[in-house]
Design an enzyme around this catalytic site. Structure first.
Site, mmCIF file in Angstrom:
data_model
loop_
_atom_site.group_PDB
_atom_site.id
_atom_site.type_symbol
_atom_site.label_atom_id
_atom_site.label_comp_id
_atom_site.label_asym_id
_atom_site.label_seq_id
_atom_site.Cartn_x
_atom_site.Cartn_y
_atom_site.Cartn_z
ATOM 1 N N ASP A 61 0.798 -5.611 -8.428
ATOM 2 C CA ASP A 61 1.979 -5.553 -7.558
ATOM 3 C C ASP A 61 3.138 -6.152 -8.365
ATOM 4 O OD1 ASP A 61 3.600 -5.244 -5.246
ATOM 5 O OD2 ASP A 61 3.244 -7.326 -4.672
ATOM 6 N N SER A 62 4.328 -6.129 -7.758
ATOM 7 C CA SER A 62 5.462 -6.784 -8.398
ATOM 8 C C SER A 62 5.351 -8.305 -8.306
ATOM 9 C CB SER A 62 6.752 -6.342 -7.711
ATOM 10 O OG SER A 62 6.691 -6.682 -6.345
ATOM 11 N N CYS A 121 0.864 -2.129 -3.906
ATOM 12 C CA CYS A 121 2.322 -2.109 -3.824
ATOM 13 C C CYS A 121 2.734 -0.815 -3.132
ATOM 14 C CB CYS A 121 2.898 -2.175 -5.238
ATOM 15 S SG CYS A 121 4.697 -2.024 -5.285
ATOM 16 N N GLU A 170 9.549 -14.140 -2.188
ATOM 17 C CA GLU A 170 9.336 -14.554 -3.576
ATOM 18 C C GLU A 170 10.076 -15.858 -3.911
ATOM 19 O OE1 GLU A 170 7.543 -13.395 -6.278
ATOM 20 O OE2 GLU A 170 6.538 -11.896 -5.037
ATOM 21 N N CYS A 177 4.950 -2.839 3.068
ATOM 22 C CA CYS A 177 5.091 -3.563 1.804
ATOM 23 C C CYS A 177 4.035 -4.658 1.839
ATOM 24 C CB CYS A 177 6.486 -4.162 1.709
ATOM 25 S SG CYS A 177 6.651 -5.378 0.385
ATOM 26 N N HIS A 228 3.906 -7.460 0.622
ATOM 27 C CA HIS A 228 4.388 -8.831 0.803
ATOM 28 C C HIS A 228 4.385 -9.245 2.285
ATOM 29 C CE1 HIS A 228 5.873 -8.695 -3.333
ATOM 30 N NE2 HIS A 228 6.299 -9.948 -3.234
#
Ligand code: DGL
Length: 267
Positions: free
Chosen positions: A10-11, A73, A152, A186, A188
């Site tokens: 993932d990012s 992701c 993040e 997403c 996240h």
């Protein structure tokens, strides 16, 4: 039987939602995780850049000799061209198809909300996937550009009123629609599922896209007879492209358990 690791990327922190579920349902599998924290967020990038990032991430995991890759992701899963996936020499699962299937079977009133990054929503992947699976379902999709940077930034700033204000704004039209199911498109977003439930109410069923992809990976490994056979629990490897210490402490906070130390890498 195949003792090579399962690769997950993932990012950033979002991919840990797939790792959490993989660890729970496949405790004997070794996991190699990549979080491209130097280039997060992915969700505001154009499709050409996302294709390049996807190739970098896939190649990194292939260099670690993985047997299977989970694209944890939504942004990459919804933008990566088929020809990139077809060139990968091991099986790959993204989050879209498993999440669509879970959401369509969860909804009772036929109204599904989707929240995801701008690049994921503008790809139309969730909307088209649901329409193909059940054309009678109504979909309300919202892009949420502020959420990933706020999640993040945990560790630099606290998660607080800013994230709740963003959620209230993004979720308002979905609540108005009467959706009984909400896709956390997403990966996240399951990390802030408690905040989402506080706003939406307990009756709305949240679909965790990272966890759905992990369940698909389990089925695929079982079907192809590729599960690992080992006597003791494996040690997992976590790689990030910047700030490994912050990743280690944030992941412990979000998952409620330590993941072990992350190693910095370049792509
Ligand atoms: N967690 C990712 C997703 O599922 C990426 C978010 C981002 O980097 O913007 O879309």
């Amino acid at each position: 039987m195949d003792n090579r690791a399962v690769g997950v990327f993932d990012s950033g922190l979002g991919g840990l939602t797939a790792v959490r579920e993989l660890k729970r349902i496949l405790p004997n599998e070794k996991i190699v995780f990549l979080g491209d924290t130097l280039r997060v967020p992915y969700g505001t990038r154009d499709p050409e850049t996302l294709r390049q990032f996807a190739e970098d991430d896939l190649n990194f995991l292939l260099s670690k000799n993985v047997k299977y890759i989970v694209i944890a992701c939504g942004t990459v899963s919804s933008n990566v061209p088929d020809e990139v996936l077809e060139a990968v020499p091991v099986p790959v699962t993204g989050v879209i198809a498993p999440t669509v299937a879970a959401a369509v079977s969860s909804t009772e009133n036929g109204i599904i909300g989707v929240i995801a990054t701008p690049a994921c929503i503008s790809s139309g992947a969730y909307q088209n996937g649901i329409a193909k699976t059940d054309p009678s379902v109504k979909v309300i999709a919202r892009a949420c550009p502020r959420l990933v940077p706020l999640i993040e930034s945990f560790g630099v700033s606290e998660l607080g009123s800013e994230i709740d204000a963003a959620l209230e704004e993004y979720l308002a039209p979905i609540m108005e629609s009467g959706a009984d199911t909400l896709i956390l498109g997403c990966t996240h977003y399951p990390l802030i599922a408690d905040r989402i439930t506080r706003i939406m109410g307990r009756d709305v069923h949240l679909i965790d896209s990272g966890a759905q992809a992990a369940r698909t990976a389990k089925e695929a490994l079982e079907t192809s007879d590729s599960l690992a056979a080992r006597k003791s629990r494996p040690k997992h490897d976590f790689y990030v492209t910047s700030d490994p210490d912050r990743f280690t402490s944030s992941s412990g906070y979000f998952l409620g358990e330590a993941i072990g130390k992350a190693t910095i890498t370049t792509l």
